[in-house]
Design a protein around this motif. Structure first.
Motif, PDB file in Angstrom:
ATOM      1  N   ILE A 195       0.892  -1.164   0.000  1.00 46.05           N
ATOM      2  CA  ILE A 195       0.000   0.000   0.000  1.00 46.05           C
ATOM      3  C   ILE A 195       0.926   1.208   0.000  1.00 46.05           C
ATOM      4  N   GLY A 196       0.608   2.246  -0.742  1.00 43.78           N
ATOM      5  CA  GLY A 196       1.479   3.423  -0.708  1.00 43.78           C
ATOM      6  C   GLY A 196       1.209   4.340  -1.869  1.00 43.78           C
ATOM      7  N   PRO A 197       2.179   5.224  -2.146  1.00 41.28           N
ATOM      8  CA  PRO A 197       1.961   6.233  -3.182  1.00 41.28           C
ATOM      9  C   PRO A 197       1.603   5.619  -4.534  1.00 41.28           C
ATOM     10  N   SER A 198       2.200   4.466  -4.854  1.00 42.04           N
ATOM     11  CA  SER A 198       1.920   3.853  -6.153  1.00 42.04           C
ATOM     12  C   SER A 198       0.718   2.916  -6.091  1.00 42.04           C
ATOM     13  N   LEU A 199       0.299   2.573  -4.895  1.00 47.39           N
ATOM     14  CA  LEU A 199      -0.824   1.650  -4.739  1.00 47.39           C
ATOM     15  C   LEU A 199      -1.800   2.200  -3.712  1.00 47.39           C
ATOM     16  N   PRO A 200      -2.650   3.147  -4.127  1.00 45.90           N
ATOM     17  CA  PRO A 200      -3.606   3.715  -3.193  1.00 45.90           C
ATOM     18  C   PRO A 200      -4.610   2.670  -2.702  1.00 45.90           C
ATOM     19  N   LEU A 201      -5.202   2.970  -1.565  1.00 46.78           N
ATOM     20  CA  LEU A 201      -6.155   2.035  -0.945  1.00 46.78           C
ATOM     21  C   LEU A 201      -7.233   1.571  -1.907  1.00 46.78           C
ATOM     22  N   GLU A 202      -7.692   2.487  -2.769  1.00 44.35           N
ATOM     23  CA  GLU A 202      -8.788   2.129  -3.685  1.00 44.35           C
ATOM     24  C   GLU A 202      -8.337   1.060  -4.667  1.00 44.35           C
ATOM     25  N   THR A 203      -7.079   1.183  -5.141  1.00 44.12           N
ATOM     26  CA  THR A 203      -6.548   0.199  -6.089  1.00 44.12           C
ATOM     27  C   THR A 203      -6.395  -1.153  -5.402  1.00 44.12           C
ATOM     28  N   VAL A 204      -5.802  -1.130  -4.215  1.00 42.71           N
ATOM     29  CA  VAL A 204      -5.610  -2.381  -3.478  1.00 42.71           C
ATOM     30  C   VAL A 204      -6.972  -3.032  -3.219  1.00 42.71           C
ATOM     31  N   GLY A 205      -7.952  -2.212  -2.837  1.00 45.42           N
ATOM     32  CA  GLY A 205      -9.288  -2.735  -2.565  1.00 45.42           C
ATOM     33  C   GLY A 205      -9.934  -3.327  -3.799  1.00 45.42           C
ATOM     34  N   SER A 206      -9.907  -2.590  -4.899  1.00 45.42           N
ATOM     35  CA  SER A 206     -10.641  -3.085  -6.070  1.00 45.42           C
ATOM     36  C   SER A 206      -9.942  -4.305  -6.680  1.00 45.42           C
ATOM     37  N   GLU A 207      -8.599  -4.337  -6.618  1.00 45.64           N
ATOM     38  CA  GLU A 207      -7.912  -5.533  -7.146  1.00 45.64           C
ATOM     39  C   GLU A 207      -8.212  -6.772  -6.309  1.00 45.64           C
ATOM     40  N   ALA A 208      -8.634  -6.548  -5.064  1.00 40.00           N
ATOM     41  CA  ALA A 208      -9.010  -7.679  -4.205  1.00 40.00           C
ATOM     42  C   ALA A 208     -10.522  -7.890  -4.223  1.00 40.00           C
ATOM     43  N   ARG A 209     -11.194  -7.271  -5.214  1.00 38.01           N
ATOM     44  CA  ARG A 209     -12.662  -7.342  -5.304  1.00 38.01           C
ATOM     45  C   ARG A 209     -13.317  -6.932  -3.998  1.00 38.01           C
ATOM     46  N   SER A 210     -12.739  -5.891  -3.377  1.00 38.24           N
ATOM     47  CA  SER A 210     -13.283  -5.385  -2.129  1.00 38.24           C
ATOM     48  C   SER A 210     -13.185  -3.868  -2.174  1.00 38.24           C
ATOM     49  N   ILE A 211     -13.079  -3.227  -1.006  1.00 37.50           N
ATOM     50  CA  ILE A 211     -12.945  -1.768  -0.942  1.00 37.50           C
ATOM     51  C   ILE A 211     -11.801  -1.417   0.004  1.00 37.50           C
ATOM     52  N   GLY A 212     -11.273  -0.217  -0.158  1.00 39.36           N
ATOM     53  CA  GLY A 212     -10.163   0.238   0.686  1.00 39.36           C
ATOM     54  C   GLY A 212     -10.486   0.163   2.169  1.00 39.36           C
ATOM     55  N   TYR A 213     -11.748   0.384   2.517  1.00 33.10           N
ATOM     56  CA  TYR A 213     -12.153   0.314   3.932  1.00 33.10           C
ATOM     57  C   TYR A 213     -11.796  -1.045   4.534  1.00 33.10           C
ATOM     58  N   GLU A 214     -12.091  -2.105   3.764  1.00 29.90           N
ATOM     59  CA  GLU A 214     -11.851  -3.449   4.301  1.00 29.90           C
ATOM     60  C   GLU A 214     -10.346  -3.723   4.376  1.00 29.90           C
ATOM     61  N   ILE A 215      -9.597  -3.206   3.396  1.00 25.09           N
ATOM     62  CA  ILE A 215      -8.145  -3.376   3.422  1.00 25.09           C
ATOM     63  C   ILE A 215      -7.585  -2.751   4.712  1.00 25.09           C
ATOM     64  N   LEU A 216      -8.009  -1.522   5.005  1.00 24.63           N
ATOM     65  CA  LEU A 216      -7.524  -0.831   6.217  1.00 24.63           C
ATOM     66  C   LEU A 216      -7.873  -1.606   7.487  1.00 24.63           C
ATOM     67  N   THR A 217      -9.148  -1.955   7.624  1.00 25.00           N
ATOM     68  CA  THR A 217      -9.583  -2.539   8.891  1.00 25.00           C
ATOM     69  C   THR A 217      -9.089  -3.961   9.083  1.00 25.00           C
ATOM     70  N   ARG A 218      -8.534  -4.564   8.029  1.00 24.50           N
ATOM     71  CA  ARG A 218      -7.993  -5.912   8.176  1.00 24.50           C
ATOM     72  C   ARG A 218      -6.470  -5.940   8.238  1.00 24.50           C
ATOM     73  N   LEU A 219      -5.842  -4.787   8.295  1.00 23.69           N
ATOM     74  CA  LEU A 219      -4.382  -4.760   8.399  1.00 23.69           C
ATOM     75  C   LEU A 219      -3.946  -5.581   9.604  1.00 23.69           C
ATOM     76  N   GLY A 220      -2.921  -6.393   9.422  1.00 24.13           N
ATOM     77  CA  GLY A 220      -2.499  -7.304  10.488  1.00 24.13           C
ATOM     78  C   GLY A 220      -1.682  -6.610  11.565  1.00 24.13           C
ATOM     79  N   ARG A 221      -1.310  -7.362  12.557  1.00 20.66           N
ATOM     80  CA  ARG A 221      -0.574  -6.839  13.703  1.00 20.66           C
ATOM     81  C   ARG A 221       0.889  -7.269  13.649  1.00 20.66           C
ATOM     82  N   ARG A 222       1.324  -7.915  12.588  1.00 22.19           N
ATOM     83  CA  ARG A 222       2.590  -8.633  12.631  1.00 22.19           C
ATOM     84  C   ARG A 222       3.792  -7.801  12.190  1.00 22.19           C
ATOM     85  N   PHE A 223       3.576  -6.871  11.283  1.00 30.87           N
ATOM     86  CA  PHE A 223       4.718  -6.050  10.873  1.00 30.87           C
ATOM     87  C   PHE A 223       4.917  -4.906  11.850  1.00 30.87           C
TER      88      PHE A 223
END
Ligand SMILES: *Cc1c(COP(=O)(O)O)cnc(C)c1O
Length: 386
Positions: free
Chosen positions: A349-377
């Protein structure tokens, strides 16, 4: 509650990953504060609140709420009583609204957190009012009316009944009347005007109070949607879900993970669980240290017949291939102009991969990408003094 001092950061593009970490999630608190200020400027003289439910959309309410409070935010929205109690620990004075409303038997807990429930039914109003009478106090109250989303909130018939029962509201201090839009991301959707009208009609039947209809997208629909208070969440964190003009906000989150290994495979080789992707040509595959346990959606997997998500390495956008597994993702780096090596950094995720892109490529939305970020890194908070 004391928080560790945020570390100074190199620019995200040159971020290096500590030797024992898989990756770095960078959360820019200065950007979140500045996004809030930009939205406040957009909606003034209406008040700009902030939605910090779900641990501030996965970014860490313990860091985000104080940063927003320092920027001047005085009204916070959470979903649950537990989140309200946590928010109260972080800010002794702010107004904290509970979007889920009042749970049966939950009045004392809400009160202990000094929070304000967004009452969404007559039963909730009766229970909150009975509690107010029992303790002999007038309790601050928000009323959530349903203007057409049909998800949570009082239907028109209940609002009408409430309007004829002044006894129910006499023990309550109604400070906010709110509703939520179903299709605010689409400025051409006629439902927006219909909901606006319904909300305006319903709120006039209730005691005079601050009115609030708009979240991140609703506030982009224009001044008439601002009423007295707006409740953005996603836009504060850099989200751009609105399909009209761009929201006046900047990205606030990036995720970079390390490349663990690079291998060459021949044509016909299957990559990943169940061999769902096969190389059509001699290919170079990089394996990176993030998986669905870290919030990379499994729906970003790619078969030979269907594209999935992507990552950016050395500035090149490169496709995920095969299944996303728990800890690992495989990426086709054959076309990367710079040779990819072990230890290189992949932007997820970042300047070249905005949340909307990450979300839509995962057939989801940026909201879900954010709220599912893991705790491991590693999580790095930047710019907290803004
Ligand atoms: C989550 C939520 C918000 C915030 O929505 P964003 O789209 O993230 O701005 C506002 N109001 C209600 C009722 C919500 O559930």
């Amino acid at each position: 509650m004391t928080l560790p001092e945020p570390k100074p950061l190199p620019p995200a593009e040159t971020a290096t990953i500590p030797v024992s970490e898989t990756g770095v999630l960078r959360i820019d608190l200065a950007a979140i504060a500045s996004n809030w200020r930009a939205l406040r400027a957009r909606v003034a003289p209406a008040e700009c609140g902030a939605v910090v439910k779900a641990d501030a959309y996965g970014l860490g309410v313990a860091h985000v709420l104080p940063a927003l409070a320092r920027a001047g935010c005085r009204s916070f929205f959470v979903a649950t009583p537990r989140e309200a109690a946590e928010a109260r620990q972080l800010d002794a004075c702010a107004r904290i609204f509970v979007l889920d409303g009042l749970f049966e038997g939950g009045a004392a807990d809400i009160l202990a957190a000094g929070a304000i429930p967004c009452l969404a039914s007559l039963a909730e109003v009766e229970e909150w009012s009975a509690h107010a009478q029992r303790i002999g106090a007038r309790l601050a109250t928000a009323l959530h009316v349903d203007s057409g989303l049909h998800r949570l909130g009082m239907p028109a018939a209940d609002v009408q009944r409430l309007a004829t029962r002044p006894d129910l509201l006499s023990a309550l201090d109604v400070v906010l009347v709110m509703s939520h839009l179903a299709s605010a991301d689409d400025p051409n959707e006629p439902a927006n005007a219909i909901q606006h009208q319904a909300f305006d009609r319903l709120r006039r039947m209730l005691p005079s109070a601050q009115a609030s209809l708009a979240a991140s997208d609703g506030l982009m629909l224009g001044r008439s949607f601002h009423f007295d208070l707006v409740r953005p969440g996603y836009a504060l964190y850099g989200g751009q879900a609105f399909r009209g003009s761009r929201a006046p906000v900047a990205p606030a989150v990036s995720l970079h993970v390390r490349v663990l290994q690079v291998r060459d495979v021949g044509p016909g080789s299957a990559v990943g669980y169940s061999g769902t992707w096969r190389a059509a040509r001699p290919s170079r595959i990089a394996t990176i240290a993030a998986g669905y346990a870290d919030g990379v959606a499994r729906t970003a997997s790619a078969d030979s017949g269907r594209a999935g998500g992507s990552v950016v390495i050395h500035g090149a956008r490169l496709p995920i291939v095969g299944r996303v597994s728990m800890d690992l993702v495989t990426v086709d780096v054959t076309d990367c102009p710079v040779a990819v090596r072990r230890g290189d950094v992949a932007e997820v995720i970042g300047p070249s991969l905005p949340l909307e892109t990450v979300g839509s490529e995962a057939r989801s939305i940026g909201y879900e990408i954010l709220t599912r970020l893991g705790r491991r890194f590693e999580r790095v908070y930047a710019g907290s003094s803004a």
